[in-house]
Design a protein around this motif. Structure first.
Motif, PDB file in Angstrom:
ATOM      1  N   ALA A  51      15.969   1.663  37.960  1.00 47.60           N
ATOM      2  CA  ALA A  51      17.061   1.020  37.225  1.00 47.60           C
ATOM      3  C   ALA A  51      16.573   0.316  35.963  1.00 47.60           C
ATOM      4  O   ALA A  51      17.337   0.127  35.005  1.00 47.60           O
ATOM      5  CB  ALA A  51      17.791   0.033  38.117  1.00 47.60           C
ATOM      6  N   ASP A  52      15.289  -0.077  35.926  1.00 45.14           N
ATOM      7  CA  ASP A  52      14.743  -0.749  34.748  1.00 45.14           C
ATOM      8  C   ASP A  52      14.511   0.214  33.590  1.00 45.14           C
ATOM      9  O   ASP A  52      14.458  -0.206  32.428  1.00 45.14           O
ATOM     10  CB  ASP A  52      13.429  -1.449  35.095  1.00 45.14           C
ATOM     11  CG  ASP A  52      13.622  -2.658  35.997  1.00 45.14           C
ATOM     12  OD1 ASP A  52      14.783  -3.027  36.237  1.00 45.14           O
ATOM     13  OD2 ASP A  52      12.608  -3.218  36.463  1.00 45.14           O
ATOM     14  N   GLY A  53      14.312   1.478  33.920  1.00 45.97           N
ATOM     15  CA  GLY A  53      14.119   2.476  32.868  1.00 45.97           C
ATOM     16  C   GLY A  53      12.888   2.265  32.019  1.00 45.97           C
ATOM     17  O   GLY A  53      12.863   2.647  30.847  1.00 45.97           O
ATOM     18  N   GLN A  67      12.306   1.915  27.267  1.00 48.69           N
ATOM     19  CA  GLN A  67      12.844   0.676  27.814  1.00 48.69           C
ATOM     20  C   GLN A  67      14.319   0.908  28.121  1.00 48.69           C
ATOM     21  O   GLN A  67      15.033   1.502  27.296  1.00 48.69           O
ATOM     22  CB  GLN A  67      12.705  -0.469  26.813  1.00 48.69           C
ATOM     23  CG  GLN A  67      11.272  -0.817  26.437  1.00 48.69           C
ATOM     24  CD  GLN A  67      10.563  -1.641  27.502  1.00 48.69           C
ATOM     25  OE1 GLN A  67      11.137  -1.995  28.517  1.00 48.69           O
ATOM     26  NE2 GLN A  67       9.304  -1.966  27.259  1.00 48.69           N
ATOM     27  N   GLN A  68      14.749   0.481  29.299  1.00 56.11           N
ATOM     28  CA  GLN A  68      16.143   0.668  29.716  1.00 56.11           C
ATOM     29  C   GLN A  68      16.569   2.131  29.569  1.00 56.11           C
ATOM     30  O   GLN A  68      17.708   2.440  29.210  1.00 56.11           O
ATOM     31  CB  GLN A  68      17.074  -0.247  28.920  1.00 56.11           C
ATOM     32  CG  GLN A  68      16.783  -1.724  29.153  1.00 56.11           C
ATOM     33  CD  GLN A  68      17.689  -2.641  28.354  1.00 56.11           C
ATOM     34  OE1 GLN A  68      18.189  -2.282  27.288  1.00 56.11           O
ATOM     35  NE2 GLN A  68      17.938  -3.835  28.892  1.00 56.11           N
ATOM     36  N   PHE A 206       7.414  15.448  31.975  1.00 52.70           N
ATOM     37  CA  PHE A 206       6.501  14.878  30.986  1.00 52.70           C
ATOM     38  C   PHE A 206       7.000  15.099  29.557  1.00 52.70           C
ATOM     39  O   PHE A 206       6.282  14.803  28.604  1.00 52.70           O
ATOM     40  CB  PHE A 206       5.113  15.497  31.166  1.00 52.70           C
ATOM     41  CG  PHE A 206       4.542  15.297  32.541  1.00 52.70           C
ATOM     42  CD1 PHE A 206       3.762  14.193  32.832  1.00 52.70           C
ATOM     43  CD2 PHE A 206       4.811  16.204  33.562  1.00 52.70           C
ATOM     44  CE1 PHE A 206       3.244  13.999  34.100  1.00 52.70           C
ATOM     45  CE2 PHE A 206       4.292  16.022  34.844  1.00 52.70           C
ATOM     46  CZ  PHE A 206       3.516  14.910  35.113  1.00 52.70           C
ATOM     47  N   ASP A 207       8.207  15.589  29.425  1.00 50.43           N
ATOM     48  CA  ASP A 207       8.791  15.861  28.118  1.00 50.43           C
ATOM     49  C   ASP A 207       9.654  14.679  27.691  1.00 50.43           C
ATOM     50  O   ASP A 207      10.679  14.398  28.320  1.00 50.43           O
ATOM     51  CB  ASP A 207       9.642  17.133  28.187  1.00 50.43           C
ATOM     52  CG  ASP A 207      10.243  17.513  26.835  1.00 50.43           C
ATOM     53  OD1 ASP A 207      10.076  16.754  25.854  1.00 50.43           O
ATOM     54  OD2 ASP A 207      10.891  18.582  26.772  1.00 50.43           O
ATOM     55  N   PRO A 208       9.266  13.953  26.629  1.00 47.79           N
ATOM     56  CA  PRO A 208      10.063  12.791  26.200  1.00 47.79           C
ATOM     57  C   PRO A 208      11.521  13.129  25.919  1.00 47.79           C
ATOM     58  O   PRO A 208      12.404  12.292  26.148  1.00 47.79           O
ATOM     59  CB  PRO A 208       9.344  12.323  24.926  1.00 47.79           C
ATOM     60  CG  PRO A 208       7.943  12.809  25.081  1.00 47.79           C
ATOM     61  CD  PRO A 208       8.050  14.122  25.805  1.00 47.79           C
ATOM     62  N   LYS A 209      11.775  14.327  25.450  1.00 46.92           N
ATOM     63  CA  LYS A 209      13.149  14.706  25.122  1.00 46.92           C
ATOM     64  C   LYS A 209      14.014  14.893  26.371  1.00 46.92           C
ATOM     65  O   LYS A 209      15.250  14.882  26.292  1.00 46.92           O
ATOM     66  CB  LYS A 209      13.148  15.991  24.290  1.00 46.92           C
ATOM     67  CG  LYS A 209      12.593  15.809  22.880  1.00 46.92           C
ATOM     68  CD  LYS A 209      12.649  17.106  22.112  1.00 46.92           C
ATOM     69  CE  LYS A 209      12.345  16.937  20.640  1.00 46.92           C
ATOM     70  NZ  LYS A 209      11.169  16.143  20.334  1.00 46.92           N
ATOM     71  N   GLN A 210      13.373  15.070  27.520  1.00 46.72           N
ATOM     72  CA  GLN A 210      14.107  15.272  28.759  1.00 46.72           C
ATOM     73  C   GLN A 210      13.941  14.084  29.720  1.00 46.72           C
ATOM     74  O   GLN A 210      14.223  14.200  30.909  1.00 46.72           O
ATOM     75  CB  GLN A 210      13.655  16.544  29.465  1.00 46.72           C
ATOM     76  CG  GLN A 210      13.815  17.802  28.625  1.00 46.72           C
ATOM     77  CD  GLN A 210      13.427  19.051  29.387  1.00 46.72           C
ATOM     78  OE1 GLN A 210      13.999  19.386  30.433  1.00 46.72           O
ATOM     79  NE2 GLN A 210      12.431  19.773  28.866  1.00 46.72           N
ATOM     80  N   PHE A 211      13.521  12.934  29.190  1.00 50.25           N
ATOM     81  CA  PHE A 211      13.242  11.792  30.059  1.00 50.25           C
ATOM     82  C   PHE A 211      14.481  11.311  30.789  1.00 50.25           C
ATOM     83  O   PHE A 211      15.552  11.140  30.212  1.00 50.25           O
ATOM     84  CB  PHE A 211      12.669  10.641  29.245  1.00 50.25           C
ATOM     85  CG  PHE A 211      12.413   9.403  30.066  1.00 50.25           C
ATOM     86  CD1 PHE A 211      11.335   9.352  30.923  1.00 50.25           C
ATOM     87  CD2 PHE A 211      13.277   8.315  30.013  1.00 50.25           C
ATOM     88  CE1 PHE A 211      11.099   8.218  31.692  1.00 50.25           C
ATOM     89  CE2 PHE A 211      13.047   7.183  30.779  1.00 50.25           C
ATOM     90  CZ  PHE A 211      11.953   7.146  31.629  1.00 50.25           C
ATOM     91  N   ASN A 212      14.307  11.086  32.076  1.00 49.50           N
ATOM     92  CA  ASN A 212      15.362  10.555  32.935  1.00 49.50           C
ATOM     93  C   ASN A 212      14.693   9.589  33.901  1.00 49.50           C
ATOM     94  O   ASN A 212      13.913  10.007  34.762  1.00 49.50           O
ATOM     95  CB  ASN A 212      16.070  11.684  33.681  1.00 49.50           C
ATOM     96  CG  ASN A 212      17.223  11.197  34.532  1.00 49.50           C
ATOM     97  OD1 ASN A 212      17.292  10.020  34.909  1.00 49.50           O
ATOM     98  ND2 ASN A 212      18.147  12.085  34.869  1.00 49.50           N
ATOM     99  N   ALA A 213      14.996   8.307  33.777  1.00 47.45           N
ATOM    100  CA  ALA A 213      14.339   7.293  34.603  1.00 47.45           C
ATOM    101  C   ALA A 213      14.627   7.479  36.083  1.00 47.45           C
ATOM    102  O   ALA A 213      13.833   7.066  36.932  1.00 47.45           O
ATOM    103  CB  ALA A 213      14.775   5.899  34.157  1.00 47.45           C
TER     104      ALA A 213
END
Length: 217
Positions: A51-53, A67-68, A206-213
């Protein structure tokens, strides 16, 4: 190092990390980090609950900070602990050498020492020099054990990072404890648990464009 382990070293690694920061006033801060590596060159660190992301993605010489759940910064950053402690066994020696040279380690300097009762190779510094950027490798096991470099926050200070508590893992090894010392004082430690090797990990993690916390390794 590469030739000894290239055929056996694990491809992926996940673990839970107890991160302890030792503050100058004597207080400590403890966080739980969740780390995953896809070798060579990819490391993901999720900090605290989903939840903090909060996360760091270190991929092929770049670091992206979240962040978030949102990207806040991307910068060029080589993680030498990843390169020397893990990537070296899974990428060509030429690639590793190119990275090391670019990070200003003098590969013409080499000597032997003893570290924690074991013989080691020291690359990057002459004997007695504990200031120049250098890395230490266990002579028998050919495992990275120590990194000395200018501190990232203050280049006038020296950072001394040590890989401790090595144990065999899935055809390779893992140091289950990392210590960071600065000017003779321990400032940070990492302690690993729930260690798993060779899990199948999706490269999209590991792809920043597909990041999902919420979608962690």
């Amino acid at each position: 190092m590469h030739d000894r382990y290239v055929k056996s070293w694990y491809q992926t690694l996940t673990f839970t990390q107890k991160s302890t920061t030792y503050n100058p006033d004597g207080t400590t801060k403890v966080e739980t980090w969740y780390e995953a590596a896809l070798l060579p060159g990819k490391l993901r660190i999720d900090i605290g609950p989903p939840a903090d992301g909060r996360a760091y993605l270190m991929v092929d010489g770049n670091a992206t900070i979240f962040q978030q759940g949102k990207e806040v910064k991307t910068r060029s950053q080589v993680n030498m602990l990843l390169v020397l402690g893990f990537d070296v066994y899974k990428q060509t020696p030429e690639t590793t050498e190119e990275i090391i040279r670019a990070e200003k380690y003098d590969l013409s300097k080499f000597h032997e020492e003893s570290w924690e009762g074991r013989p080691v190779y020291v690359v990057g510094a002459d004997k007695g020099d504990l200031k120049s950027p250098q890395f230490w490798v266990d002579k028998e096991r050919l495992l990275f054990v120590r990194l000395i470099q200018p501190a990232r926050a203050d280049a006038s200070k020296t950072e001394d990072i040590r890989f401790e508590a090595y144990g065999p893992l899935a055809g390779g090894w893992l140091a289950a404890r990392v210590e960071v010392w600065e000017e003779g004082k321990m400032v940070f430690t990492e302690e690993y648990s729930d260690i798993k090797a060779d899990r199948k990990l999706d490269a999209a993690l590991f792809d920043p464009k597909q990041f999902n916390a919420e979608r962690r390794p």
